[in-house]
Each structure stands twice: as C-alpha cells, then as structure tokens.
Design a protein around this motif. Structure first.
Motif, PDB file in Angstrom:
ATOM      1  N   UNK A  33       7.540   8.324   4.409  1.00  0.00           N
ATOM      2  CA  UNK A  33       7.076   9.214   3.344  1.00  0.00           C
ATOM      3  C   UNK A  33       6.103   8.467   2.431  1.00  0.00           C
ATOM      4  N   UNK A  34       4.947   9.064   2.203  1.00  0.00           N
ATOM      5  CA  UNK A  34       3.940   8.464   1.336  1.00  0.00           C
ATOM      6  C   UNK A  34       4.324   8.647  -0.133  1.00  0.00           C
ATOM      7  N   UNK A  35       3.609   7.952  -0.985  1.00  0.00           N
ATOM      8  CA  UNK A  35       3.859   8.080  -2.420  1.00  0.00           C
ATOM      9  C   UNK A  35       3.491   9.491  -2.880  1.00  0.00           C
ATOM     10  N   UNK A  36       4.351  10.070  -3.705  1.00  0.00           N
ATOM     11  CA  UNK A  36       4.110  11.424  -4.199  1.00  0.00           C
ATOM     12  C   UNK A  36       2.965  11.421  -5.201  1.00  0.00           C
ATOM     13  N   UNK A  37       1.947  12.237  -4.937  1.00  0.00           N
ATOM     14  CA  UNK A  37       0.809  12.387  -5.842  1.00  0.00           C
ATOM     15  C   UNK A  37       1.137  13.484  -6.841  1.00  0.00           C
ATOM     16  N   UNK A  38       1.178  13.133  -8.120  1.00  0.00           N
ATOM     17  CA  UNK A  38       1.500  14.100  -9.156  1.00  0.00           C
ATOM     18  C   UNK A  38       0.252  14.882  -9.573  1.00  0.00           C
ATOM     19  N   UNK A  39       0.395  16.194  -9.596  1.00  0.00           N
ATOM     20  CA  UNK A  39      -0.715  17.053 -10.027  1.00  0.00           C
ATOM     21  C   UNK A  39      -0.914  16.874 -11.526  1.00  0.00           C
ATOM     22  N   UNK A  40      -2.132  16.647 -11.945  1.00  0.00           N
ATOM     23  CA  UNK A  40      -2.424  16.384 -13.354  1.00  0.00           C
ATOM     24  C   UNK A  40      -2.168  17.616 -14.219  1.00  0.00           C
ATOM     25  N   UNK A  41      -1.955  17.366 -15.510  1.00  0.00           N
ATOM     26  CA  UNK A  41      -1.718  18.466 -16.450  1.00  0.00           C
ATOM     27  C   UNK A  41      -2.939  19.369 -16.567  1.00  0.00           C
ATOM     28  N   UNK A  42      -4.124  18.782 -16.499  1.00  0.00           N
ATOM     29  CA  UNK A  42      -5.341  19.597 -16.593  1.00  0.00           C
ATOM     30  C   UNK A  42      -5.438  20.560 -15.406  1.00  0.00           C
ATOM     31  N   UNK A  43      -5.035  20.095 -14.236  1.00  0.00           N
ATOM     32  CA  UNK A  43      -5.055  20.965 -13.055  1.00  0.00           C
ATOM     33  C   UNK A  43      -3.990  22.054 -13.176  1.00  0.00           C
ATOM     34  N   UNK A  44      -2.845  21.708 -13.722  1.00  0.00           N
ATOM     35  CA  UNK A  44      -1.803  22.715 -13.943  1.00  0.00           C
ATOM     36  C   UNK A  44      -2.299  23.798 -14.901  1.00  0.00           C
ATOM     37  N   UNK A  45      -3.026  23.393 -15.925  1.00  0.00           N
ATOM     38  CA  UNK A  45      -3.581  24.370 -16.866  1.00  0.00           C
ATOM     39  C   UNK A  45      -4.622  25.260 -16.188  1.00  0.00           C
ATOM     40  N   UNK A  46      -5.425  24.676 -15.308  1.00  0.00           N
ATOM     41  CA  UNK A  46      -6.397  25.471 -14.558  1.00  0.00           C
ATOM     42  C   UNK A  46      -5.689  26.491 -13.684  1.00  0.00           C
ATOM     43  N   UNK A  47      -4.562  26.084 -13.105  1.00  0.00           N
ATOM     44  CA  UNK A  47      -3.787  26.993 -12.265  1.00  0.00           C
ATOM     45  C   UNK A  47      -3.299  28.199 -13.067  1.00  0.00           C
ATOM     46  N   UNK A  48      -2.787  27.931 -14.271  1.00  0.00           N
ATOM     47  CA  UNK A  48      -2.305  29.016 -15.132  1.00  0.00           C
ATOM     48  C   UNK A  48      -3.458  29.916 -15.566  1.00  0.00           C
ATOM     49  N   UNK A  49      -4.615  29.324 -15.859  1.00  0.00           N
ATOM     50  CA  UNK A  49      -5.781  30.120 -16.249  1.00  0.00           C
ATOM     51  C   UNK A  49      -6.209  31.029 -15.096  1.00  0.00           C
ATOM     52  N   UNK A  50      -6.217  30.500 -13.881  1.00  0.00           N
ATOM     53  CA  UNK A  50      -6.558  31.314 -12.714  1.00  0.00           C
ATOM     54  C   UNK A  50      -5.581  32.466 -12.549  1.00  0.00           C
TER      55      UNK A  50
END
Length: 206
Positions: A1-18
C-alpha cells in the motif's frame, strides 16, 4: 500500500462549490443528484490522479450513479467519499462497490435529517418572521428570511464535508447508534410544528 495522499482543503472547498452550483441544475430523473455529485468530485479526482487521465475517467464514471439526498446535509457524503477515494488511490483494501454502497446507505438518512431541518424548520421559521415583517411594509422581512435560511445552509454544507471526511466509513455507524437520526428528525418536526402554530395564531384572525 502506497502512502495515502490527503486531498487539500482548497480542493475540498472547490468540491463543495461545484456541488452548490450543480446539484440542482444537473438533476435528472435517471441520476437525480448523481450528475452534480460526479461534477463535484472532479477537483478531488484530478488531485488524486494528476497524471493519469484514464484513472480520472474511471473514478468519475463510478460516481455517475443514482444519488438523491438533501443538498445541504448531503455534503457529509462528499466528505466520506473523499476519505475513501484517498484510500483507493493509495491501494488500500477498499473498492468501488464499497464507495457506491456507502453513498446509497447514507443518502436516505441524511435526506430525512436535512428535509426536516431545512425545509420543515429553518424555511418555516424564516418565512414566519419574514412574512410578519413584510406585512408591516418592512424590507427586513425579505432580508431576514434569506439570512435565517441561508446562514445555516452554508455552514452545514461546509461543516458536513469536514465531519464526513474526518469520520470516514464510521460515520454511518455513529449515526445509527442510540437512535441519533430518529431523535434529530423528531426534534426538527416538533420545532417546525411549534413555529407553524405560533405563526398561525399571530397572523390569522377569526
């Protein structure tokens, strides 16, 4: 298993805006909110697979499924899904069927909570206060109605994703224990009925 890449807060906000921009206008009878959900996952998927277009297509395609929930509270599903997609991208023991299944399991209970609070409580409270002021010729009636409904609306959208993301797959189990869903729904119904009764008593003359 590779290292888990955490989704940034800015990307999470973009997701909510979409999601905010597309959950209603992207609705149809085949997928309901599914198209809007898929669109909301675009920035997340691009961050998880920045150089793999085929993987991006595969991931977005699996999110083009039927989803029908309450848009404000439904952002919890986004948070849980993002947390699970991080695990999938890292090669963890988590597959697409689990993600789709969890989305299906969450959409009903969250719709019940969201409809009770936003459509049955905040909207009624805002309308009651707004209508009484508007009947007196005050523009505050319209302003307060929009504020009473929309301030909780935006707060819950953002906090819902944060809660879902932190709780991950344990969110549904936590809600189910102790009858939390039933208690929240019942409380919202009671509050809504009290407001409607008070509004009728103060505004209707016999």
């Amino acid at each position: 298993m590779a290292e888990v890449v955490k989704v940034s807060k800015s990307t999470q906000k973009k997701s909510i805006l979409n999601w905010f921009l597309s959950c209603a206008v992207g609705g149809n009878y085949e997928f309901m909110h599914g198209v809007g959900f898929m669109y909301s996952m675009v920035p997340v998927v691009k961050e998880l697979y920045p150089n793999d277009v085929e993987k991006q297509k595969e991931t977005l395609t699996r999110h083009l499924t039927f989803l029908n929930t309450e848009p404000e509270v439904g952002t919890v599903i986004h948070g849980v899904t993002i947390a699970m997609e991080e695990q999938v991208a890292a090669g963890a023991d988590c597959d697409a069927d689990q993600i789709v299944g969890l989305k299906s399991a969450l959409m009903g209970p969250l719709a019940g909570i969201g409809d009770s609070f936003f459509w049955g409580t905040f909207r009624i409270i805002g309308a009651g206060i707004g209508a009484s002021l508007a009947a007196q010729g005050s523009i505050l009636g319209a302003i307060l109605f929009l504020l009473i409904y929309n301030i909780p609306h935006f707060l819950v959208r953002y906090q819902g994703l944060r809660i879902g993301y932190k709780s991950g797959v344990n969110f549904l189990a936590g809600l189910s224990q102790g009858g939390v869903i039933a208690a929240l729904t019942e409380a919202a119904k009671i509050l809504g009925l009290v407001v409607v009764g008070s509004m009728a008593a103060s505004m209707v003359s016999l």
